[in-house]
Design a protein around this motif. Structure first.
Motif, short mmCIF file in Angstrom:
data_model
loop_
_atom_site.label_atom_id
_atom_site.label_comp_id
_atom_site.label_asym_id
_atom_site.label_seq_id
_atom_site.Cartn_x
_atom_site.Cartn_y
_atom_site.Cartn_z
N GLY A 90 0.81 -1.23 0.00
CA GLY A 90 0.00 0.00 0.00
C GLY A 90 0.84 1.27 0.00
O GLY A 90 0.30 2.38 -0.02
N LEU A 91 2.17 1.13 0.02
CA LEU A 91 3.03 2.33 0.02
C LEU A 91 3.02 3.01 -1.35
O LEU A 91 3.19 2.35 -2.38
N GLY A 92 2.84 4.34 -1.35
CA GLY A 92 2.99 5.09 -2.58
C GLY A 92 4.43 5.00 -3.06
O GLY A 92 5.35 4.81 -2.25
N ILE A 93 4.65 5.12 -4.38
CA ILE A 93 6.01 4.94 -4.90
C ILE A 93 6.57 6.23 -5.52
O ILE A 93 5.86 7.01 -6.14
N VAL A 94 7.88 6.39 -5.29
CA VAL A 94 8.62 7.56 -5.77
C VAL A 94 9.80 7.04 -6.59
O VAL A 94 10.59 6.23 -6.09
N THR A 95 9.91 7.48 -7.84
CA THR A 95 11.05 7.04 -8.64
C THR A 95 11.40 8.10 -9.68
O THR A 95 10.57 8.93 -10.03
N GLU A 96 12.65 8.05 -10.11
CA GLU A 96 13.16 9.12 -10.98
C GLU A 96 12.85 8.90 -12.45
O GLU A 96 13.11 7.83 -13.00
N LEU A 97 12.34 9.96 -13.07
CA LEU A 97 12.09 9.98 -14.52
C LEU A 97 13.27 10.70 -15.18
O LEU A 97 13.63 11.80 -14.78
N MET A 98 13.88 10.05 -16.17
CA MET A 98 15.00 10.70 -16.85
C MET A 98 14.65 11.13 -18.27
O MET A 98 15.29 12.03 -18.82
N ASP A 99 13.66 10.46 -18.85
CA ASP A 99 13.40 10.69 -20.27
C ASP A 99 11.90 10.85 -20.49
O ASP A 99 11.10 10.07 -19.96
N VAL A 100 11.54 11.82 -21.30
CA VAL A 100 10.13 12.13 -21.54
C VAL A 100 9.39 10.94 -22.19
O VAL A 100 8.17 10.83 -22.07
N THR A 101 10.14 10.05 -22.83
CA THR A 101 9.48 8.90 -23.48
C THR A 101 8.79 7.99 -22.46
O THR A 101 7.90 7.23 -22.82
N HIS A 156 1.49 5.12 -13.26
CA HIS A 156 1.80 4.20 -12.16
C HIS A 156 2.55 4.79 -10.96
O HIS A 156 2.55 4.21 -9.89
N VAL A 157 3.25 5.90 -11.16
CA VAL A 157 4.12 6.42 -10.10
C VAL A 157 3.35 7.48 -9.31
O VAL A 157 2.61 8.27 -9.89
N ASP A 158 3.51 7.50 -7.99
CA ASP A 158 2.77 8.48 -7.19
C ASP A 158 3.47 9.83 -7.16
O ASP A 158 2.83 10.87 -7.27
N ILE A 159 4.79 9.83 -6.98
CA ILE A 159 5.56 11.08 -7.01
C ILE A 159 6.72 10.88 -7.99
O ILE A 159 7.52 9.95 -7.84
N ILE A 160 6.80 11.74 -9.00
CA ILE A 160 7.87 11.62 -9.99
C ILE A 160 9.07 12.44 -9.53
O ILE A 160 8.96 13.65 -9.29
N GLN A 161 10.19 11.75 -9.37
CA GLN A 161 11.43 12.44 -8.97
C GLN A 161 12.17 12.95 -10.19
O GLN A 161 12.34 12.22 -11.17
N ILE A 162 12.60 14.20 -10.11
CA ILE A 162 13.51 14.75 -11.13
C ILE A 162 14.85 14.93 -10.43
O ILE A 162 14.95 15.66 -9.43
N GLY A 163 15.84 14.24 -10.92
CA GLY A 163 17.14 14.21 -10.25
C GLY A 163 17.94 15.48 -10.50
O GLY A 163 17.62 16.28 -11.40
N SER A 164 18.99 15.62 -9.69
CA SER A 164 19.89 16.77 -9.78
C SER A 164 20.34 17.07 -11.19
O SER A 164 20.39 18.22 -11.61
N ARG A 165 20.68 15.99 -11.89
CA ARG A 165 21.25 16.18 -13.24
C ARG A 165 20.23 16.71 -14.22
O ARG A 165 20.60 17.21 -15.29
N ASN A 166 18.97 16.58 -13.91
CA ASN A 166 17.93 17.05 -14.83
C ASN A 166 17.22 18.31 -14.38
O ASN A 166 16.25 18.72 -14.99
N MET A 167 17.73 18.92 -13.30
CA MET A 167 17.06 20.14 -12.83
C MET A 167 17.04 21.23 -13.89
O MET A 167 16.16 22.08 -13.92
N TYR A 168 18.03 21.18 -14.80
CA TYR A 168 18.09 22.20 -15.87
C TYR A 168 17.49 21.70 -17.19
O TYR A 168 17.64 22.36 -18.21
N ASN A 169 16.86 20.52 -17.15
CA ASN A 169 16.29 19.96 -18.38
C ASN A 169 14.90 20.57 -18.59
O ASN A 169 13.88 19.99 -18.22
N TYR A 170 14.89 21.76 -19.19
CA TYR A 170 13.65 22.53 -19.24
C TYR A 170 12.56 21.88 -20.09
O TYR A 170 11.38 22.03 -19.79
N SER A 171 12.93 21.12 -21.12
CA SER A 171 11.87 20.48 -21.91
C SER A 171 11.20 19.38 -21.09
O SER A 171 9.98 19.21 -21.15
#
Ligand code: PEP
Ligand code: MN
Length: 260
Positions: free
Chosen positions: A86-97, A105-120
């Motif tokens: 029953g735990l909500g899930i958090v995982t990192e998205l790297m690619d818009v595809t 499926h994911v409850d909270i989408i993580q954007i990692g440090s390396r993608n903080m400047y990925n404006y698209s």
């Protein structure tokens, strides 16, 4: 909640992050490694009172020769862990595809440090209504970090959670320098909740318990902690990954602080 500045509350998977709520605990391995690994961690985490399960399936590794994550197969394992606990899930998205699968499926989408400047990528997230956990770039100023969030918000998505995870400074004793002043500053300037990641923020597992408490004392709306049943076998970030007994102690101590 002992914060100086009150933030908006974000409701997700039956939990509230921000507002008057106690700090939430997001915990789990750096990477999803196998069915047995993630299910055992998820069940133990649930029993300890963890609010969300984390686990990377697309891993932004410095070297392309290191483990890159299980990819969409890993997402299936996270979905199964959620089904069983029953735990909500958090995982990192790297690619818009992969955005569609994450939105489903994911409850909270993580954007990692390396993608903080990925404006698209950030703009694409603005078109969804998913809660976004926006990690601070390694060398991002507070202003740049706030503007990254603005790229999401202008699209209409106001479900933003900032995550302070340490920045690069002249000192290299720790992996990063955990900037806890960012917590009240971001809360004041944006009104969004801020959580703290003492695992990447220090890179040293012995420092995680005290820095977790320091984060909560600074008014953080939650913690993101790398934890594993057997940390030394972690395929990534083992030196900063704590075991479940230490996670239990951190949860007890932060609960105590909240009741002060
Ligand atoms: C992680 O959470 O495992 C991660 C890769 O974090 P960061 O983007 O902060 O390095
Ligand atoms: Mn990690």
């Amino acid at each position: 909640m002992n914060a100086t500045y009150k933030t908006k509350a974000i409701e997700v998977a039956g939990k509230k992050i921000g507002g008057e709520s106690r700090p939430v605990i997001i915990a789990g391995p750096c990477a999803v490694e196998s069915y047995e690994q993630i299910i055992e961690i998820a069940k133990t985490a649930k029993a300890l009172g963890v609010d969300f399960l984390r686990g990377g399936i697309f891993k932004p590794r410095t070297s392309p020769h290191d483990f890159q994550g299980l990819g969409i197969e890993g997402l299936k394992l996270l979905i199964e862990a959620k089904r069983q606990t029953g735990l909500g899930i958090v995982t990192e998205l790297m690619d818009v595809t992969h955005l569609e699968a994450f939105v489903e499926h994911v409850d909270i989408i993580q954007i990692g440090s390396r993608n903080m400047y990925n404006y698209s990528l950030l703009k694409a997230l603005g078109q969804t209504d998913k809660p976004i956990l926006l990690k601070r770039g390694f060398s991002a100023t507070i202003k740049e970090w706030i503007m990254a969030a603005e790229h999401i918000a202008v699209g209409g998505n106001q479900n933003i959670i900032f995550c302070e995870r340490g920045i690069r400074t002249f000192d290299d004793y720790t992996r990063n320098t955990l900037d806890l002043t960012a917590v009240p500053i971001i809360q004041k300037e944006t009104g969004y909740p801020v959580i703290v990641d003492p695992s990447h923020g220090t890179g040293i597992r012995e420092l995680v318990p005290t820095m977790s408490l320091a984060a909560v004392a600074s008014g953080a709306n939650g913690l993101l902690i790398e934890a594993h049943i057997d940390p030394d076998t972690s395929v990534s970030d083992k030196f900063q990954t704590i075991d479940m007994a230490n996670l239990e102690r951190i949860i007890e101590q932060t609960n105590k602080w909240n009741n002060l």
